[in-house]
Design a protein around this motif. Structure first.
Motif, PDB file in Angstrom:
ATOM      1  N   LEU A   1       0.605  28.297 -54.290  1.00  0.00           N
ATOM      2  CA  LEU A   1      -0.760  28.171 -54.778  1.00  0.00           C
ATOM      3  C   LEU A   1      -1.654  28.394 -53.571  1.00  0.00           C
ATOM      4  N   ILE A   2      -2.563  29.350 -53.665  1.00  0.00           N
ATOM      5  CA  ILE A   2      -3.475  29.662 -52.564  1.00  0.00           C
ATOM      6  C   ILE A   2      -4.887  29.324 -53.027  1.00  0.00           C
ATOM      7  N   CYS A   3      -5.539  28.419 -52.314  1.00  0.00           N
ATOM      8  CA  CYS A   3      -6.909  28.029 -52.635  1.00  0.00           C
ATOM      9  C   CYS A   3      -7.838  28.625 -51.582  1.00  0.00           C
ATOM     10  N   ILE A   4      -8.676  29.557 -51.999  1.00  0.00           N
ATOM     11  CA  ILE A   4      -9.616  30.189 -51.071  1.00  0.00           C
ATOM     12  C   ILE A   4     -10.945  29.465 -51.209  1.00  0.00           C
ATOM     13  N   ILE A   5     -11.281  28.696 -50.192  1.00  0.00           N
ATOM     14  CA  ILE A   5     -12.463  27.850 -50.207  1.00  0.00           C
ATOM     15  C   ILE A   5     -13.469  28.354 -49.170  1.00  0.00           C
ATOM     16  N   ASP A   6     -14.559  27.635 -49.009  1.00  0.00           N
ATOM     17  CA  ASP A   6     -15.643  28.152 -48.163  1.00  0.00           C
ATOM     18  C   ASP A   6     -15.696  27.500 -46.788  1.00  0.00           C
ATOM     19  N   GLY A   7     -14.584  26.931 -46.323  1.00  0.00           N
ATOM     20  CA  GLY A   7     -14.546  26.341 -44.998  1.00  0.00           C
ATOM     21  C   GLY A   7     -13.137  25.940 -44.614  1.00  0.00           C
ATOM     22  N   PRO A   8     -12.931  25.553 -43.353  1.00  0.00           N
ATOM     23  CA  PRO A   8     -11.589  25.184 -42.880  1.00  0.00           C
ATOM     24  C   PRO A   8     -11.301  23.697 -43.058  1.00  0.00           C
ATOM     25  N   ILE A   9     -10.035  23.310 -42.993  1.00  0.00           N
ATOM     26  CA  ILE A   9      -9.606  21.919 -43.008  1.00  0.00           C
ATOM     27  C   ILE A   9      -9.461  21.484 -41.548  1.00  0.00           C
ATOM     28  N   LEU A  10     -10.331  20.608 -41.095  1.00  0.00           N
ATOM     29  CA  LEU A  10     -10.380  20.233 -39.684  1.00  0.00           C
ATOM     30  C   LEU A  10      -9.945  18.787 -39.480  1.00  0.00           C
ATOM     31  N   ASP A  11      -9.439  18.492 -38.274  1.00  0.00           N
ATOM     32  CA  ASP A  11      -9.113  17.109 -37.936  1.00  0.00           C
ATOM     33  C   ASP A  11     -10.328  16.424 -37.338  1.00  0.00           C
ATOM     34  N   GLU A  12     -10.129  15.211 -36.840  1.00  0.00           N
ATOM     35  CA  GLU A  12     -11.265  14.434 -36.350  1.00  0.00           C
ATOM     36  C   GLU A  12     -11.896  15.024 -35.096  1.00  0.00           C
TER      37      GLU A  12
ATOM     38  N   GLY B   1      -4.843  29.341 -41.813  1.00  0.00           N
ATOM     39  CA  GLY B   1      -5.311  28.313 -42.733  1.00  0.00           C
ATOM     40  C   GLY B   1      -4.503  27.043 -42.603  1.00  0.00           C
ATOM     41  N   THR B   2      -4.593  26.192 -43.613  1.00  0.00           N
ATOM     42  CA  THR B   2      -3.844  24.936 -43.660  1.00  0.00           C
ATOM     43  C   THR B   2      -2.782  25.046 -44.742  1.00  0.00           C
ATOM     44  N   MET B   3      -1.537  24.806 -44.376  1.00  0.00           N
ATOM     45  CA  MET B   3      -0.453  24.860 -45.344  1.00  0.00           C
ATOM     46  C   MET B   3       0.098  23.461 -45.585  1.00  0.00           C
ATOM     47  N   VAL B   4       0.277  23.133 -46.857  1.00  0.00           N
ATOM     48  CA  VAL B   4       0.960  21.905 -47.247  1.00  0.00           C
ATOM     49  C   VAL B   4       2.295  22.327 -47.857  1.00  0.00           C
ATOM     50  N   ALA B   5       3.394  21.808 -47.328  1.00  0.00           N
ATOM     51  CA  ALA B   5       4.723  22.243 -47.767  1.00  0.00           C
ATOM     52  C   ALA B   5       5.550  21.060 -48.219  1.00  0.00           C
ATOM     53  N   SER B   6       6.263  21.239 -49.315  1.00  0.00           N
ATOM     54  CA  SER B   6       7.075  20.157 -49.860  1.00  0.00           C
ATOM     55  C   SER B   6       8.499  20.171 -49.331  1.00  0.00           C
ATOM     56  N   ASP B   7       8.940  21.306 -48.775  1.00  0.00           N
ATOM     57  CA  ASP B   7      10.358  21.409 -48.423  1.00  0.00           C
ATOM     58  C   ASP B   7      10.615  21.722 -46.965  1.00  0.00           C
ATOM     59  N   LEU B   8       9.621  22.142 -46.197  1.00  0.00           N
ATOM     60  CA  LEU B   8       9.865  22.557 -44.824  1.00  0.00           C
ATOM     61  C   LEU B   8      10.314  21.365 -43.989  1.00  0.00           C
TER      62      LEU B   8
ATOM     63  N   HIS C   1      -1.558  26.812 -49.760  1.00  0.00           N
ATOM     64  CA  HIS C   1      -2.340  27.269 -48.623  1.00  0.00           C
ATOM     65  C   HIS C   1      -3.820  27.061 -48.938  1.00  0.00           C
ATOM     66  N   LEU C   2      -4.519  26.369 -48.050  1.00  0.00           N
ATOM     67  CA  LEU C   2      -5.966  26.173 -48.159  1.00  0.00           C
ATOM     68  C   LEU C   2      -6.615  27.067 -47.114  1.00  0.00           C
ATOM     69  N   LEU C   3      -7.309  28.111 -47.571  1.00  0.00           N
ATOM     70  CA  LEU C   3      -7.794  29.157 -46.673  1.00  0.00           C
ATOM     71  C   LEU C   3      -9.311  29.230 -46.677  1.00  0.00           C
ATOM     72  N   ASP C   4      -9.871  29.434 -45.506  1.00  0.00           N
ATOM     73  CA  ASP C   4     -11.308  29.635 -45.352  1.00  0.00           C
ATOM     74  C   ASP C   4     -11.635  31.080 -45.706  1.00  0.00           C
ATOM     75  N   GLY C   5     -12.222  31.276 -46.877  1.00  0.00           N
ATOM     76  CA  GLY C   5     -12.482  32.624 -47.369  1.00  0.00           C
ATOM     77  C   GLY C   5     -13.554  33.365 -46.613  1.00  0.00           C
ATOM     78  N   THR C   6     -14.256  32.694 -45.701  1.00  0.00           N
ATOM     79  CA  THR C   6     -15.270  33.385 -44.900  1.00  0.00           C
ATOM     80  C   THR C   6     -14.664  34.120 -43.720  1.00  0.00           C
ATOM     81  N   ILE C   7     -13.364  33.910 -43.455  1.00  0.00           N
ATOM     82  CA  ILE C   7     -12.667  34.617 -42.374  1.00  0.00           C
ATOM     83  C   ILE C   7     -12.237  35.988 -42.891  1.00  0.00           C
ATOM     84  N   ALA C   8     -12.595  37.033 -42.179  1.00  0.00           N
ATOM     85  CA  ALA C   8     -12.239  38.388 -42.605  1.00  0.00           C
ATOM     86  C   ALA C   8     -10.721  38.551 -42.630  1.00  0.00           C
ATOM     87  N   GLY C   9     -10.204  39.078 -43.737  1.00  0.00           N
ATOM     88  CA  GLY C   9      -8.769  39.336 -43.856  1.00  0.00           C
ATOM     89  C   GLY C   9      -7.917  38.079 -43.880  1.00  0.00           C
ATOM     90  N   VAL C  10      -8.483  36.972 -44.393  1.00  0.00           N
ATOM     91  CA  VAL C  10      -7.778  35.692 -44.288  1.00  0.00           C
ATOM     92  C   VAL C  10      -6.427  35.710 -44.997  1.00  0.00           C
TER      93      VAL C  10
END
Length: 599
Positions: free
Chosen positions: A282-293, A430-437, A409-418
Motif C-alpha cells: 500500500l503506497i500512500c502519497i501525501i503532502d509531506g514527510p514523516i519526521l522524527d523529533e 519515504g517512510t516504510m512500515v514493514a510487517s515481516d522484515l 510506504h508513506l511518500l512525500d508527493g512533493t518530491i520529484a520522482g518520489v
C-alpha cells in the motif's frame, strides 16, 4: 522503499558539499555547476591538435569539453541505473500495488508527474489500484455553493449537498486521471527501434462498482446521513481487470445493496482494498514527510515500532485511539524483546520496542471480509489541522500491515520522482512500515546454542561449513544472529568483526531445511550488512568451498588471501582450499535500527 542486499548506490544524489572532478588534475577549473546531484566543472572550449591545446572561440563549431564530459556522464549514469535497478524490476513485476493519492496531491501540480511514473511502472508489469482522495475538492465545491463541511471524527456528515459535491468531485477527478493516463509514452524516439505500424497506446483505466458499502447510520446520536462504511471489496472483478492490463481506479463512493450512492472515507476504501486483495504494497502519497523529533526523515519502522508509537499517543489522538480499539482483539501484551531498542516519535518522544504478535485481523483475501471490520478511516478535523502531524497515516499503515500487507510506504508527493526513487533505490526516500522484515531476528542467547548446532551439523557433515563444537559456538555466541519462529531457531549466521582493518567475516549461514526458499538467507545477510555498517566496517569477506555462486549473486567478488586480515589468515585451514570473496559496504541510510550491537 526497496529492500535488498546492499549494492552500489546510484550516484544521482548529492551526498554533501563534496565535489567530484571528472576532468584530469591538470585541467584549468573555472566554476562549478550542479548536474544530476554531481558537481561538474564548467570550462572554456579547447581543441587538442598535434599535442597542443587550442582554445576554441565561442562562435566556433567545436563542442566544449564540458559538454562532451556532461554527455559521457549522463550515459554512464543511465547505464549504471539500469544495471543496479535490475533486481527491483524483477521484484516488482507482477506485483499489485494499491496507491492512495491524498486529496492535497490530487489538487496540486505534483499529480501529473506521479501519474506519469505510475504509467511507466505499469508498463514494467506492476499492477495498480489507484484511490484518489477528494475532501479538498468536496469542501471547495461546498464553499462555492454556500454550504459548510461537517466532520465528526474521521467521517464527513454527508447531507444532500455534500453527497452532490462528492459525486461531482469524484467524477471530475476520475475523468482527469483517465485523461492524464491516456496519452502513453512519447513516440518521437521509438519508431527507429521497431515496426512503425506498432501502436503505443496509453493505459486502460477501469472504473466500476467495486466497493459495496452500508450506511454508517446514527452513531452516538449523530446521523451521518449518506456517509457509508466499506462492506465488501469486489476482489474477483478487480483482479479480472488487472489481469486485462488495466489500472483500476476506485473512488470514495460506494454502493449499497438498496441501490444508494454512499460517500465513504478514502483511507477506509484504500486500506480495505489493499487487505482484501492481499496487495504486496500500500503506497500512500501525501503532502509531506514523516519526521522524527529532530526533524529527520524516519526511513523505516517495523510493525511493532509503529504500533507502540501509535499506542503511546492514544490519549492525545482520536485516530490513534481508534487504531487501538480496532486491533483490541489482538494479544498485544506478549513479552518484550530484552534489548533497549527505541524508535523516535514524530512528536518528540522515544518509544521502546513493542511486543511481538501475529498479523491478521480476520480478513479473507479471496472473497472480502469475514468479520465486521473494514478498512481504517482517517480524516476529519484532526487531519485537516495536522494536530498530530502524520500520525493518522501511520496508524493506517500499521493497521494494514496487521491485516497482511507486508509493506506500506508513506511518500512525500512533493518530491520529484518520489515513486521511482522509493521503489528503485536501496534506501528509498519515504517512510516504510514493514510487517515481516527481520521478523524474529535477534542476537543469539545461551539458550540458542543447541538450536544453532542442529542447523550447522548437516552442513558441517557435508563439508560446506567447518566443524564447530558446542563450546566453540558458545565462545563465539556474541557474534551469532538467529531467526526465531514459534520458539525454534530456524536460521543463523555470524559476523566476526576485525575493527582494525574495518572489515568483517560472514560465516555459518544456515537455514533449516523446511524454511529454505523463503528468503531467510537473504534477510540474514542484509541484517549482517546493516550491522556491519553500524559498527563502522567497510567491507565483508567470506571463505567458502561450495556456496560461491550464492555470494557472487549478492554482490561479492573473488579476492586473494592477501585481502583477508592477517589475524584471520593465521587460522585458515589451507587444506580446505577455500575460495575468498569480498564485498564493499556502502553507508547505510535506511534508518533501520538494529538491536544489541556485536561486541
Amino acid at each position: 522503499m526497496a529492500i535488498a542486499s546492499a549494492s552500489p548506490c546510484i550516484p544521482i544524489q548529492n551526498d554533501g558539499p563534496r565535489s567530484q572532478s571528472i576532468l584530469s588534475p591538470n585541467s584549468v577549473l573555472r566554476r562549478r555547476i550542479h548536474f544530476g546531484g554531481i558537481h561538474l566543472v564548467k570550462m572554456p572550449s579547447f581543441e587538442v591538435k598535434n599535442g597542443y591545446v587550442k582554445k576554441i572561440s565561442v562562435f566556433g563549431e567545436t563542442e566544449s569539453v564540458a559538454t562532451d564530459v556532461s554527455s559521457a556522464l549522463k550515459d554512464e549514469l543511465f547505464v549504471r541505473f539500469f544495471r543496479e535497478a535490475w533486481p527491483y524490476f524483477l521484484a516488482h513485476r507482477g506485483s499489485t500495488f494499491v496507491v492512495l493519492i491524498s486529496s492535497e496531491i490530487v489538487d496540486s501540480p505534483h499529480l501529473d508527474p506521479i501519474l506519469m511514473d505510475i504509467s511507466l511502472l505499469h508498463g514494467l508489469g506492476v499492477k495498480f489500484v489507484l484511490v484518489p482522495g477528494s475532501h479538498v475538492q468536496i469542501d471547495r465545491l461546498l464553499a462555492e455553493r454556500g454550504s459548510e463541511p461537517k466532520y465528526v471524527g474521521s467521517y464527513r456528515i454527508t447531507d444532500s449537498d455534500s453527497l452532490s459535491a462528492a459525486m461531482d468531485a469524484s467524477g471530475r477527478i476520475g475523468f482527469m486521471i483517465e485523461a492524464k493516463l491516456s496519452p502513453g509514452p512519447s513516440l518521437s524516439g521509438i519508431r527507429r527501434h521497431g515496426d512503425n505500424a506498432r501502436r503505443y497506446d496509453g493505459v486502460n483505466v477501469a472504473r466500476g462498482n467495486f466497493v459495496a458499502a452500508k450506511r454508517r447510520g446514527v452513531v452516538e446520536g449523530i446521523d451521518y446521513a449518506s456517509t457509508g462504511e466499506v462492506k465488501k471489496i469486489d476482489v474477483s472483478h478487480i483482479r479480472e481487470r488487472l489481469a486485462q492490463d488495466c489500472i483500476v481506479l476506485l473512488s470514495n463512493l460506494g454502493y449499497s445493496s438498496s441501490g444508494e450512492v454512499l460517500n465513504c472515507n478514502t483511507y477506509e476504501v484504500a486500506t480495505a482494498c489493499a487487505m482484501a486483495l492481499g496487495a504486496e504494497k500500500l503506497i500512500c502519497i501525501i503532502d509531506g514527510p514523516i519526521l522524527d523529533e529532530c526533524g529527520r526523515l524516519i526511513h523505516f519502522l517495523t510493525l511493532q515500532d509503529a504500533d507502540m508509537l501509535i499506542r503511546r499517543r492514544a490519549k492525545q489522538s482520536e485516530t490513534a485511539a481508534n487504531y487501538v480499539k480496532a486491533v483490541a482483539q489482538e494479544d498485544l501484551n506478549a513479552a518484550y524483546d530484552d534489548s533497549n531498542h527505541t524508535v523516535p516519535s514524530p512528536n518528540g518522544t522515544a518509544f521502546s520496542q513493542a511486543p511481538k504478535f501475529q498479523n491478521g485481523v480476520g480478513f479473507d483475501s479471496g472473497n472480502g471480509f469475514w468479520s465486521s471490520e473494514q478498512g481504517f478511516p482517517i480524516g476529519g478535523q484532526e487531519n485537516l489541522g495536522r494536530l498530530n502531524g502524520y500520525l493518522s497515516e501511520l496508524a493506517a499503515a500499521a493497521f494494514v500491515c496487521r491485516g497482511g500487507v507486508q509493506r506500506v510506504h508513506l511518500l512525500d508527493g512533493t518530491i520529484a520522482g518520489v515513486l521511482l526513487k522509493e521503489l528503485f533505490q536501496r534506501d528509498g526516500v519515504g517512510t516504510m512500515v514493514a510487517s515481516d522484515l527481520y521478523e524474529g531476528m535477534r542476537m543469539a542467547r545461551v539458550t540458542d546454542v543447541q538450536g544453532i548446532k542442529q542447523l550447522l551439523l548437516p552442513l558441517e557433515e557435508s563439508g560446506t561449513l567447518i566443524k564447530r563444537t558446542e563450546e566453540e559456538v558458545l565462545g563465539a555466541l556474541e557474534s551469532f544472529i538467529v531467526v526465531e519462529r514459534e520458539g525454534h531457531v530456524i536460521a543463523c549466521a555470524a559476523l566476526f568483526p576485525f575493527f582494525e582493518e574495518k572489515c568483517g567475516e560472514v560465516a555459518a549461514i544456515a537455514v533449516s531445511p523446511e524454511c529454505r526458499g523463503q528468503g531467510q538467507g537473504d534477510k540474514l545477510l542484509d541484517y549482517i550488512e546493516k550491522k556491519a555498517s553500524s559498527l563502522g566496517l567497510r567491507t565483508l569477506f567470506v571463505l567458502t568451498t561450495r556456496t560461491a555462486d550464492w555470494f557472487v549473486r549478492r554482490g561479492f567478488s573473488e579476492c586473494s588471501i592477501d585481502n583477508i586480515p592477517e589475524e584471520r589468515r593465521k587460522k585458515i585451514n589451507i587444506s580446505r582450499r577455500s575460495k575468498y570473496y569480498m564485498k564493499k559496504l556502502l553507508p547505510d541510510r535506511s534508518g533501520i535500527r538494529l538491536n544489541t550491537a556485536v561486541a
